[in-house]
Write an enzyme that holds these catalytic residues in place. Structure first.
Site, PDB file in Angstrom:
ATOM      1  N   CYS A   1      -3.924 -30.277  14.202  1.00  0.00           N
ATOM      2  CA  CYS A   1      -3.332 -30.978  13.056  1.00  0.00           C
ATOM      3  C   CYS A   1      -1.924 -31.477  13.406  1.00  0.00           C
ATOM      4  O   CYS A   1      -1.811 -32.430  14.169  1.00  0.00           O
ATOM      5  CB  CYS A   1      -3.376 -30.097  11.816  1.00  0.00           C
ATOM      6  SG  CYS A   1      -3.443 -31.099  10.318  1.00  0.00           S
TER       7      CYS A   1
ATOM      8  N   HIS B   1      -8.981 -28.694  11.424  1.00  0.00           N
ATOM      9  CA  HIS B   1      -8.680 -27.283  11.708  1.00  0.00           C
ATOM     10  C   HIS B   1      -9.944 -26.553  12.175  1.00  0.00           C
ATOM     11  O   HIS B   1     -10.642 -25.950  11.367  1.00  0.00           O
ATOM     12  CB  HIS B   1      -8.157 -26.591  10.446  1.00  0.00           C
ATOM     13  CG  HIS B   1      -6.804 -27.044  10.046  1.00  0.00           C
ATOM     14  ND1 HIS B   1      -5.655 -26.380  10.399  1.00  0.00           N
ATOM     15  CD2 HIS B   1      -6.411 -28.106   9.317  1.00  0.00           C
ATOM     16  CE1 HIS B   1      -4.602 -27.016   9.911  1.00  0.00           C
ATOM     17  NE2 HIS B   1      -5.031 -28.068   9.250  1.00  0.00           N
TER      18      HIS B   1
ATOM     19  N   GLU C   1     -10.188 -23.838  13.656  1.00  0.00           N
ATOM     20  CA  GLU C   1     -10.052 -22.379  13.547  1.00  0.00           C
ATOM     21  C   GLU C   1     -10.738 -21.820  12.302  1.00  0.00           C
ATOM     22  O   GLU C   1     -11.186 -20.668  12.309  1.00  0.00           O
ATOM     23  CB  GLU C   1      -8.572 -21.961  13.570  1.00  0.00           C
ATOM     24  CG  GLU C   1      -7.718 -22.341  12.364  1.00  0.00           C
ATOM     25  CD  GLU C   1      -7.120 -23.739  12.423  1.00  0.00           C
ATOM     26  OE1 GLU C   1      -7.655 -24.600  13.147  1.00  0.00           O
ATOM     27  OE2 GLU C   1      -6.126 -23.998  11.715  1.00  0.00           O
TER      28      GLU C   1
END
Ligand code: GLN
Length: 553
Positions: free
Chosen positions: A382, A508, A510
């Site tokens: 990001c 994102h 993650e």
């Protein structure tokens, strides 16, 4: 009928309610019960999206774009299923709903009160996920600690639900602390007794006690806790400090937390839990064959919880690579062009974290330059991707004033600029580009190779984007926009094909990494770190990035 388990906390915060709730859910899921978890947070913010990470750690984002408490990340990582907006409710959201109804005139002249109007709305939301026969068991974690003023309406709502549903349909698991006093060489039960007493003053009795402790609880002590807290003896569960949060489900299985809950809920034991994949992961995690050091460049690095999902995704990826990932925190505010080499010389790869605002931004850019020029594996997430674009524009394309208009609203060289749809937005809460969006990958790109597909979907949380006016210049100079949103053309991934691993992603990844499905980009990143280390051991230093078609500006 759906059964409900409520997880409350006593004595102190940070006992790991989220991990206990997620571990219990994992065991019930492994026994064949359709299980979900939700979290109720007693603060007034409508969601944690407006909270600074220093206040509340990471803001986790779901597929449907809810900005939520980081515990939802644990739920997804353990259960390997998606949560949604409905899985996280705050006092702010409850009040907002009730007040809006009051303004509509829905209460027909009645005085609107905490009891029954707020508690009714809490109850309605607590049972929402249990409707339509979607789940056999809904676990609800109550944020905060019993005894807090703001927790009272929640305790009352659970008391009422338990009364309405009956003890066999609604269960309270209370997480508490049994401190060990070194001087006295004794485990102490009094704080737990007080915490249970506090709860019973509000009419709610725990059915199961999960006792966090540094020392094993011997039989007589368990009996004493049971007697004074009014629970059955088998409902006193020992939760010893664990070496990893991923060991907790197996510890809870050993202590039969799942069995005691099922028995009290009058449910069959189901199938013997199959946790073979979980155990395999745990084995790899505990007995790695190698070790890499990854530099995490960010401005909240002093706070563990700020980058929770990233740290967990690195753990998942490390395990699958049979490699211990040591994270070296590098504060972006302390990075300069002069010290970047020194701070990064011993890391095998570097991840530049997401974030907002100007603090530490030049340090991130300096670190990215070092990684690009020295062929150090780089993963930018990001804001990390956005700054990679700014760095490339400044130092390769020669656009000296290139910046994101977030940091420099007056720049004429806004390589990163506010998305069109964001420009008219005035309210800050819940208005970013949020949740899952599709992304099309260029075939032959490293990203497509890593994902093993050219169509992916990833979660977002941002207002700014790559400015497509710079697309051609970037591509000509070797920075390739290999991932784009098929509908809007927004750039989602940039790569430097000449670099061993250089990946910037606007989304994102993650958030989607779980124990059973580690995220492919993180897996590839850790693998690249291993390779970089092997090369370095052979050559003594990172390779200097030779020109290789990149026009140095
Ligand atoms: N601040 C940047 C934006 O809003 C990046 C956000 C992030 O890293 N999550 O676009």
């Amino acid at each position: 009928m759906t059964k409900y388990i409520f997880v409350t906390g006593g004595v102190t915060s940070s006992l790991g309610k989220g991990i206990i709730a997620a571990s219990l859910a994992k065991l019930l899921q492994a026994r064949g019960f359709r299980t979900t978890i939700q979290k109720f947070d007693p603060y007034i913010n409508v969601d944690p999206g407006t909270l600074n990470p220093y206040e509340h750690g990471e803001c986790y984002v779901t597929e449907d774009g809810a900005e939520t408490d980081l515990d939802l990340g644990h739920y997804e990582r353990y259960l390997n299923t998606h949560t949604s907006q409905a899985n996280n409710v705050t006092t702010g959201r409850i009040y907002q709903y009730v007040i809006n109804k009051e303004r509509e005139g829905a209460y027909l002249g009645k005085t609107v009160q905490v009891i029954p109007h707020i508690t009714d709305e809490i109850k309605r939301r607590m049972t929402l996920l249990g409707q339509n026969n979607q789940f056999d068991i809904v676990i609800t974690e109550l944020g905060g600690t019993v005894g807090d003023i703001e927790s009272l309406p929640y305790v009352e709502a659970v008391r009422q639900l338990k009364w309405e549903m009956g003890d066999e349909n609604a269960l309270v698991v209370h997480l508490t602390l049994i401190p060990y006093l070194k001087a006295a060489k004794e485990l102490k039960t009094k704080p737990t007794q007080h915490s249970v007493k506090l709860m019973s003053e509000n009419g709610l009795n725990p059915d199961v006690l999960v006792c966090r402790t540094e020392e094993p609880l011997y039989k007589e002590l368990k009996r004493k806790i049971a007697l004074f807290c009014n629970v059955t003896q088998d409902a006193v569960i020992e939760a010893l400090d664990a070496d990893t949060i991923y060991g907790v489900p197996l510890e809870m299985m050993r202590e039969k937390l799942d069995q005691i809950c099922l028995q009290k809920l009058e449910l069959p034991m189901g199938t013997e839990p199959d946790l073979s994949r979980w155990k395999e992961f745990l084995n790899k995690l505990r007995y790695p064959k190698s070790k890499v050091t990854i530099g995490l460049v960010g401005k909240y690095v002093e706070l563990q919880d700020a980058y929770k999902s990233i740290l967990e995704a690195l753990i998942h990826a490390g395990a699958i690579n049979e490699c211990k990932v040591e994270v070296k925190n590098i504060h972006s505010e302390h990075l300069t062009p002069e010290n970047a080499a020194e701070k990064l010389q011993n890391v095998d790869a570097m991840l530049v974290a997401p974030g907002f605002g100007s603090r530490g931004i030049e340090g991130k850019i300096d670190a990215i330059r070092y990684a690009r020029e020295n062929k150090l594996p780089f993963f930018g997430i990001c804001l990390g991707m956005q700054m990679a674009c700014v760095e490339f524009a400044r130092n390769v394309l020669g656009v000296k004033n290139a910046h994101s208009t977030e940091m420099d609203p007056d720049t004429k060289d806004g390589v990163i600029a506010m998305m069109e749809e964001q420009k008219k937005i005035t309210q800050m809460g819940g208005t970013m580009r949020l949740g899952a969006y599709e992304c099309e990958l260029r075939s032959g790109s490293k990203a497509a190779d890593i994902y093993g597909s050219t169509n992916i979907s990833e979660r977002h949380r941002h207002r700014y984007e790559f400015n497509n006016a710079y697309m051609d210049a970037f591509e000509k100079a070797g920075m390739i926009p290999v991932g784009k949103n098929p509908k809007t053309g927004l750039v989602e991934i940039v790569e430097l094909p000449e670099h061993p691993f250089y990946m910037g992603v606007q989304f994102h990844p993650e958030y989607k990494s779980t124990v059973e499905n580690p995220h492919p980009l993180f897996v590839a990143f850790v693998k690249a770190a291993k390779e970089a280390q092997e090369n370095r051991n052979g050559h003594g230093a990172h390779h200097k990035f030779e020109k290789s078609g990149v026009a140095e500006g």
